[in-house]
Scaffold this active site. Structure first.
Site, short mmCIF file in Angstrom:
data_model
loop_
_atom_site.label_atom_id
_atom_site.label_comp_id
_atom_site.label_asym_id
_atom_site.label_seq_id
_atom_site.Cartn_x
_atom_site.Cartn_y
_atom_site.Cartn_z
N CYS A 16 0.82 -1.21 0.00
CA CYS A 16 0.00 0.00 0.00
C CYS A 16 0.86 1.26 0.00
CB CYS A 16 -0.88 0.07 1.25
SG CYS A 16 -1.98 -1.33 1.43
N GLY A 118 1.53 -2.05 5.38
CA GLY A 118 2.24 -3.09 6.12
C GLY A 118 1.28 -4.20 6.48
N TYR A 257 12.90 -3.89 -5.41
CA TYR A 257 11.81 -3.86 -6.40
C TYR A 257 10.74 -2.81 -6.14
CZ TYR A 257 7.34 -5.18 -8.49
OH TYR A 257 6.14 -5.16 -9.15
N CYS A 450 12.63 -12.81 3.15
CA CYS A 450 12.21 -13.50 1.92
C CYS A 450 13.37 -14.28 1.31
CB CYS A 450 11.58 -12.54 0.92
SG CYS A 450 12.57 -11.09 0.54
P1 AMP Z 1 7.95 -14.01 -11.88
O1 AMP Z 1 7.47 -14.29 -13.22
O2 AMP Z 1 6.93 -14.41 -10.84
O3 AMP Z 1 9.30 -14.58 -11.56
O4 AMP Z 1 8.03 -12.44 -11.75
C1 AMP Z 1 9.23 -11.78 -11.72
C2 AMP Z 1 8.97 -10.32 -12.02
O5 AMP Z 1 8.00 -9.80 -11.11
C3 AMP Z 1 10.22 -9.50 -11.87
O6 AMP Z 1 10.38 -8.83 -13.11
C4 AMP Z 1 9.93 -8.49 -10.79
O7 AMP Z 1 10.25 -7.20 -11.23
C5 AMP Z 1 8.44 -8.59 -10.55
N1 AMP Z 1 8.12 -8.65 -9.12
C6 AMP Z 1 8.93 -8.94 -8.09
N2 AMP Z 1 8.26 -8.89 -6.92
C7 AMP Z 1 7.00 -8.54 -7.22
C8 AMP Z 1 5.84 -8.30 -6.43
N3 AMP Z 1 5.88 -8.40 -5.11
N4 AMP Z 1 4.71 -7.96 -7.08
C9 AMP Z 1 4.67 -7.85 -8.42
N5 AMP Z 1 5.75 -8.07 -9.22
C10 AMP Z 1 6.90 -8.40 -8.63
#
Ligand code: AMP
Length: 472
Positions: A16, A118, A257, A450
């Site tokens: 958020c 949070g 990120y 994580c």
């Molecule tokens: P994945 O396909 O699940 O491995 O997604 C990886 C991608 O999601 C990376 O390009 C990250 O930039 C993005 N990412 C990482 N953490 C998050 C998150 N909490 N919510 C949305 N996207 C994320």
């Protein structure tokens, strides 16, 4: 138990953005702009609440992006010099309005409203107790627990009520509470999520990130520190007694990120942190290649760092469509590769016959990258060396970052070599934990749960087997 854990983890995926304004005419309109800058922190719902000098409250909440959820005409007649706002994001479950914030209630001391970023880790335990005592909950948000704790306090002074409530909750909270025309601004003792103070003319702005202050033209004053509780009335800031002191644990994933690169967090430029991660990644995992590129936009800074360190030219090999709404993809188009193609396209002229390094900020499920790799091959890339500017994510987050369940995290199931094979890349390299922490060591200490599974607070709900209904 497995099933139960799954539900708990799913229900805790929340992120958020919060904003508060004190002592400025047009506070609601300023809060709107602040939320607009914090859009990346929450895309599912947004709300603004303002109180005028006669004590009249106005609130508007809607679903979707900030500009869709709140039209200018919705808040055109919101007067007053105090306002709070909230942008909510949750990939799982309920996007109903009843879970949108700010939450607003009337209690014996007047009006009480709250915006929370949070996740509380003992919300389900507290909620069960409160329900047994007769409390009636109106939403499934964990934040509502705080509202009840304040409203049911036996103490008389709102300052004491707020402190008593905040001393009972565990986990992550960057909070803006409004009681009548007074803002209470608080950060949990670990300082998981960011929260900053700014000055705009005669007024005060509180926001999740400094990029919101920039848009408003406000000057950054300082961060709200871990465990700090501040009382702001008509732009005058008073400190209340701090919450139990402990070693801080800022969320390092904000730097990896989540936060915007133009933001400064905990004395650290997010862009500089990501470049440093990219440089360190290059030292740890160089590649014999022709060029490097990012998966836009979250890994742009890291790819720049990688390029600077290795001397490989930085290319733009992937183009992202910025206008893909969350609802655009229908369930019958759930094919993962299609989802990736909607969001990204490859530039054949850059890729054809090339040995390339693709940098991403993190690997979560691995689905995006698998689709991207197929796309790069189709566009003629000869070799693909994949570099991740953070360590393997093996554990869920209980403090407010949207992560899937442990079983869905690719690195919790597979070793690096198996992930490489699964993604069909020629080489794969992750930034080491030591390398990542070392790159930002002056700005910690950090929560790295994580990556390590080492959670810096008790996970009371999980330990007591509660299925948390908490969502925000
Ligand atoms: P994945 O396909 O699940 O491995 O997604 C990886 C991608 O999601 C990376 O390009 C990250 O930039 C993005 N990412 C990482 N953490 C998050 C998150 N909490 N919510 C949305 N996207 C994320």
């Amino acid at each position: 138990m497995r099933q139960k854990l799954h539900v708990i983890q799913k229900s805790l995926r929340e992120e958020c953005g919060v904003v508060g304004v004190s002592g400025l005419e047009g506070a609601a309109q300023l809060a709107f702009l602040g939320l607009y800058a914090l859009q990346h922190r929450g895309q599912e719902a947004a709300g603004i609440l303002a109180v005028d000098d006669d004590g009249e409250y106005r609130i508007h909440k809607g679903v979707g992006l900030v500009a869709d959820a709140i039209k200018q005409e919705d808040i055109a007649d919101f007067r007053g010099r105090t306002a709070i706002g909230h942008a909510r994001y949750s990939t799982f479950g309920e996007s109903e309005l009843r879970n949108a914030q700010p939450a607003l209630v009337s209690y014996r001391k007047g009006k009480l409203a709250l915006s929370h970023n949070g996740n509380l880790t003992n919300a389900a335990v507290l909620r069960t107790q409160l329900v047994e005592e007769g409390a009636i909950f109106q939403s499934t948000m964990d934040s509502e627990v705080i509202v009840h704790l304040i409203a049911r306090s036996q103490l008389d002074d709102p300052d004491d009520q707020v402190l008593e409530a905040l001393n009972q909750v565990e986990g992550a909270f960057s909070l803006i509470i409004l009681i009548n025309d007074t803002l209470y601004v608080a950060c949990d003792p670990k300082g998981f999520r960011p929260l900053v103070l700014g000055r705009l003319g005669p007024g005060i702005i509180v926001a999740s990130e400094t990029c919101a202050l920039d848009l408003l033209g406000a000057d950054y004053i300082r961060d709200v520190e871990p465990g700090e509780v501040l009382k702001i009335c008509d732009a005058k800031i008073d400190a209340l007694p701090r919450l139990a002191p402990t070693v801080p644990a800022h969320c390092i994933f904000e730097l990896v990120y989540f936060a915007r690169p133009d933001t400064r967090l905990w004395g650290c430029s997010v862009d500089a942190a990501r470049r440093a991660f990219g440089r360190q990644l290059a030292k740890e995992h160089p590649a014999d290649a022709d060029c490097v590129f990012s998966v836009p936009d979250s890994s742009n800074s890291a790819a720049l760092g990688y390029s600077v360190e290795t001397g490989l030219p930085l290319e733009l090999a992937l183009i992202r469509n910025h206008y893909v709404g969350r609802t655009f993809i229908q369930p019958d188009q759930s094919d993962r590769d299609f989802r990736v193609r909607v969001k990204y396209n490859a530039v054949r002229e850059v890729l054809e016959g090339q040995r390339v390094v693709m940098v991403d900020d993190s690997l979560v499920r691995g689905t995006t990258s698998r689709g991207l790799v197929a796309m790069l091959r189709e566009a003629g890339a000869k070799e693909i060396h994949f570099r991740i500017a953070s360590p393997p994510i093996r554990h869920p987050c209980f403090y407010g970052i949207d992560m899937p369940t442990k079983e869905e995290l690719i690195a919790s199931r597979l070793e690096v070599e198996d992930i490489r094979e699964h993604l069909r890349v020629d080489s794969l390299g992750y930034l080491s934990l030591e390398g990542m922490k070392d790159a930002v060591k002056e700005h910690g200490p950090f929560c790295d749960a994580c990556f390590t599974g080492s959670y810096p607070t008790p996970l009371t709900d999980l330990e007591r087997g509660h299925v948390a209904t908490a969502r925000r």
